[in-house]
Structure formats: structure tokens, C-alpha cells
Design a protein around this motif. Structure first.
Motif, PDB file in Angstrom:
ATOM      1  N   TYR A  30       0.724  -1.246   0.018  1.00  0.00           N
ATOM      2  CA  TYR A  30      -0.083   0.039  -0.023  1.00  0.00           C
ATOM      3  C   TYR A  30       0.944   1.251   0.013  1.00  0.00           C
ATOM      4  O   TYR A  30       1.752   1.199   0.679  1.00  0.00           O
ATOM      5  CB  TYR A  30      -1.000  -0.138   1.181  1.00  0.00           C
ATOM      6  N   LEU A  77      -7.366  -6.426   3.622  1.00  0.00           N
ATOM      7  CA  LEU A  77      -7.498  -7.763   2.981  1.00  0.00           C
ATOM      8  C   LEU A  77      -6.107  -7.510   1.903  1.00  0.00           C
ATOM      9  O   LEU A  77      -6.144  -6.734   1.237  1.00  0.00           O
ATOM     10  CB  LEU A  77      -8.529  -8.255   2.072  1.00  0.00           C
ATOM     11  N   CYS A  78      -5.024  -8.365   2.247  1.00  0.00           N
ATOM     12  CA  CYS A  78      -3.973  -8.127   1.266  1.00  0.00           C
ATOM     13  C   CYS A  78      -2.995  -9.474   1.211  1.00  0.00           C
ATOM     14  O   CYS A  78      -2.968 -10.437   2.240  1.00  0.00           O
ATOM     15  CB  CYS A  78      -2.991  -7.161   2.327  1.00  0.00           C
ATOM     16  N   VAL A  79      -2.582  -9.671   0.057  1.00  0.00           N
ATOM     17  CA  VAL A  79      -1.805 -10.776  -0.129  1.00  0.00           C
ATOM     18  C   VAL A  79      -0.332 -10.443  -0.646  1.00  0.00           C
ATOM     19  O   VAL A  79      -0.211  -9.484  -1.397  1.00  0.00           O
ATOM     20  CB  VAL A  79      -2.420 -11.630  -1.542  1.00  0.00           C
ATOM     21  N   ARG A  84       0.466 -13.628  -5.134  1.00  0.00           N
ATOM     22  CA  ARG A  84      -0.834 -13.010  -5.741  1.00  0.00           C
ATOM     23  C   ARG A  84      -1.193 -14.056  -7.098  1.00  0.00           C
ATOM     24  O   ARG A  84      -0.236 -14.577  -7.703  1.00  0.00           O
ATOM     25  CB  ARG A  84      -0.701 -11.531  -6.191  1.00  0.00           C
ATOM     26  N   GLY A  85      -2.380 -13.825  -7.452  1.00  0.00           N
ATOM     27  CA  GLY A  85      -2.768 -14.552  -8.896  1.00  0.00           C
ATOM     28  C   GLY A  85      -3.060 -16.070  -8.592  1.00  0.00           C
ATOM     29  O   GLY A  85      -2.982 -16.901  -9.534  1.00  0.00           O
ATOM     30  N   HIS A  86      -2.991 -16.452  -7.509  1.00  0.00           N
ATOM     31  CA  HIS A  86      -3.184 -18.060  -7.136  1.00  0.00           C
ATOM     32  C   HIS A  86      -4.380 -18.583  -6.093  1.00  0.00           C
ATOM     33  O   HIS A  86      -4.307 -19.312  -5.415  1.00  0.00           O
ATOM     34  CB  HIS A  86      -1.983 -18.650  -6.587  1.00  0.00           C
ATOM     35  N   GLY A  87      -5.404 -17.315  -5.870  1.00  0.00           N
ATOM     36  CA  GLY A  87      -6.566 -17.790  -5.328  1.00  0.00           C
ATOM     37  C   GLY A  87      -6.333 -17.427  -3.614  1.00  0.00           C
ATOM     38  O   GLY A  87      -7.364 -17.751  -2.864  1.00  0.00           O
ATOM     39  N   VAL A  88      -5.301 -16.848  -3.233  1.00  0.00           N
ATOM     40  CA  VAL A  88      -4.989 -16.566  -1.929  1.00  0.00           C
ATOM     41  C   VAL A  88      -5.970 -15.619  -1.364  1.00  0.00           C
ATOM     42  O   VAL A  88      -6.777 -15.934  -0.189  1.00  0.00           O
ATOM     43  CB  VAL A  88      -3.624 -16.186  -1.470  1.00  0.00           C
ATOM     44  N   ALA A  89      -6.342 -14.680  -1.960  1.00  0.00           N
ATOM     45  CA  ALA A  89      -7.405 -13.694  -1.559  1.00  0.00           C
ATOM     46  C   ALA A  89      -8.874 -14.300  -1.581  1.00  0.00           C
ATOM     47  O   ALA A  89      -9.669 -13.925  -0.648  1.00  0.00           O
ATOM     48  CB  ALA A  89      -7.490 -12.352  -2.489  1.00  0.00           C
ATOM     49  N   ASP A  90      -9.109 -15.253  -2.419  1.00  0.00           N
ATOM     50  CA  ASP A  90     -10.379 -16.039  -2.440  1.00  0.00           C
ATOM     51  C   ASP A  90     -10.510 -16.763  -1.160  1.00  0.00           C
ATOM     52  O   ASP A  90     -11.518 -16.835  -0.609  1.00  0.00           O
ATOM     53  CB  ASP A  90     -10.353 -17.070  -3.534  1.00  0.00           C
ATOM     54  N   ASN A 116      -7.997   0.595  -8.163  1.00  0.00           N
ATOM     55  CA  ASN A 116      -7.648  -0.667  -7.710  1.00  0.00           C
ATOM     56  C   ASN A 116      -8.116  -1.676  -8.321  1.00  0.00           C
ATOM     57  O   ASN A 116      -9.126  -2.203  -8.116  1.00  0.00           O
ATOM     58  CB  ASN A 116      -7.757  -0.858  -5.882  1.00  0.00           C
ATOM     59  N   ARG A 121     -11.829  -6.436  -9.277  1.00  0.00           N
ATOM     60  CA  ARG A 121     -12.182  -7.703  -9.963  1.00  0.00           C
ATOM     61  C   ARG A 121     -12.504  -8.809  -9.010  1.00  0.00           C
ATOM     62  O   ARG A 121     -13.442  -9.549  -9.282  1.00  0.00           O
ATOM     63  CB  ARG A 121     -11.145  -7.967 -11.040  1.00  0.00           C
ATOM     64  N   TYR A 123     -13.557  -8.544  -5.911  1.00  0.00           N
ATOM     65  CA  TYR A 123     -14.732  -8.387  -5.256  1.00  0.00           C
ATOM     66  C   TYR A 123     -16.117  -8.871  -6.097  1.00  0.00           C
ATOM     67  O   TYR A 123     -16.933  -9.069  -5.498  1.00  0.00           O
ATOM     68  CB  TYR A 123     -14.788  -7.105  -4.685  1.00  0.00           C
ATOM     69  N   ARG A 125     -15.812 -10.589  -8.724  1.00  0.00           N
ATOM     70  CA  ARG A 125     -16.120 -11.986  -8.879  1.00  0.00           C
ATOM     71  C   ARG A 125     -16.768 -12.862  -7.672  1.00  0.00           C
ATOM     72  O   ARG A 125     -17.373 -13.920  -7.872  1.00  0.00           O
ATOM     73  CB  ARG A 125     -14.760 -12.698  -9.040  1.00  0.00           C
TER      74      ARG A 125
END
Ligand SMILES: CC(C)(COP(=O)(O)OP(=O)(O)OC[C@H]1O[C@@H](n2cnc3c(N)ncnc32)[C@H](O)[C@@H]1OP(=O)(O)O)[C@@H](O)C(=O)NCCC(=O)NCCS
Length: 155
Positions: A30, A77-79, A84-90, A116, A121, A123, A125
């Protein structure tokens, strides 16, 4: 030689000793990062907080949520960039939404910067919809940036 992205192994409750690792990710993620004190205050007052960890038990992401009077609010919420790009945030969002449902919250709210794109994208999804704009909510290099207020209805 390509570097393998760090693999998510699990999501568990954030502990006080996770804060230094969390802070490292926060500071590279951030422009206006939270301070150590904010994270410690969140844990002290009992907000829900999770970390995602990799095979080596290293923290690769985190999320914080408050729940009050029927509304859950995603506080952070942060990865880590290299995870990133592997579903961790999901996976972190699943934990947040599960907690909100367990506490019978009617909806989950969050603010996001219009700029952002990857967060917006994610959220979208996951079913969040824009319900309002909060003018001048965030600090920005050229003054202030609005926040989009997004909501996910749970009932
Ligand atoms: C926004 C943020 C949390 C997303 O984290 P993430 O773990 O990369 O999110 P996901 O992996 O779930 O989704 C990211 C992308 O990876 C894709 N993806 C998810 N799982 C995947 C998989 N197994 N294989 C390939 N791609 C995958 C998603 O489709 C998504 O693609 P898109 O951006 O083109 O829509 C992350 O970018 C971040 O921490 N940013 C900085 C902090 C921030 O802005 N937080 C939000 C504040 S409101």
C-alpha cells in the motif's frame, strides 16, 4: 530461472507474533500502509483476523473483519506480491464471509479505491456490488481519492 510462486497451505487466526510479517507485506502493498499499532489495536479489541500461510509456515496474506449490528466490515485484505494470482485472496474472503455468516450479519461491506483494478475484479467475482461512493475517503498523491463502497448481501 523462474521463481515458483509461494503456495498457500492454509488460513488460520492471526496471532500477535504474526504482526512483523504482516507489516512487511502491508508496507510493500500500500502507498499508505497501516502502522504496527493499528494491527495490534485490531487484535487487542478482538476484531477477527486471519493469516494465510505457505508450506514453510510463512505469512503470505492476511485479512481483518469487524462485525457489529448485523453488518460485517472488511477492514483489510492483502496478499504478498509474490503469492498473488493463485486464489489466496479468495481463501481469505471465504474465511471473512464464513465468519460474517456465523455471526448472522446481513451483509459484508468494504471500501475499495476506484484505481484498484485487481481488488475490484476480485470483489466482483465474489458477488460484491457497488452501493455508494465515499468522496475523498483515501489519501492520494494528488490530494484525495474516493472510495467505492461495496456490499455482499448474505440474506
Ligand atoms: C487484491 C489482492 C488482495 C488480490 O489477491 P490475490 O491473491 O492475487 O487474488 P486472487 O488470486 O484470488 O485473484 C487474482 C487473480 O488471480 C487469478 N487466479 C486466482 N486463482 C488462480 C489460480 N489458481 N491460477 C491462476 N490464476 C488464478 C484470478 O482469476 C484473478 O485474476 P484477475 O485479477 O485477472 O481477475 C492483491 O492484489 C493485493 O493484496 N493487493 C494489494 C492490497 C489491496 O489492494 N487489497 C485490497 C484493498 S480493498
Amino acid at each position: 530461472m523462474s521463481v515458483e510462486p509461494r503456495q498457500l497451505i492454509g488460513v488460520r487466526g492471526m496471532r500477535s507474533r504474526d504482526v512483523p510479517a504482516v507489516l512487511e507485506i502491508e508496507q510493500v502493498s500500500y502507498g499508505y500502509p497501516w502502522s504496527e499499532r493499528i494491527f495490534r489495536d485490531c487484535l487487542r479489541v478482538g476484531y477477527h483476523a486471519w493469516v494465510a500461510t505457505d508450506l514453510d509456515e510463512q505469512v503470505i496474506g492476511y485479512a481483518l473483519l469487524s462485525v457489529a449490528v448485523g453488518e460485517a466490515h472488511v477492514l483489510n485484505l492483502c496478499v504478498a506480491p509474490d503469492a498473488r494470482g493463485h486464489g489466496v485472496a479468495d481463501r481469505l474472503l471465504e474465511a471473512l464471509i464464513g465468519q460474517a455468516e456465523a455471526e448472522r450479519a446481513e451483509r459484508v461491506l468494504l471500501e475499495v479505491r476506484p484505481s484498484n483494478k485487481s481488488a475490484r475484479r476480485l470483489y466482483k467475482r465474489c458477488g460484491f456490488e457497488r452501493i455508494a461512493t465515499r468522496p475523498g475517503y483515501y489519501p492520494a498523491p494528488d490530494g484525495r481519492e474516493d472510495a467505492l463502497l461495496l456490499a455482499l448481501d448474505l440474506i
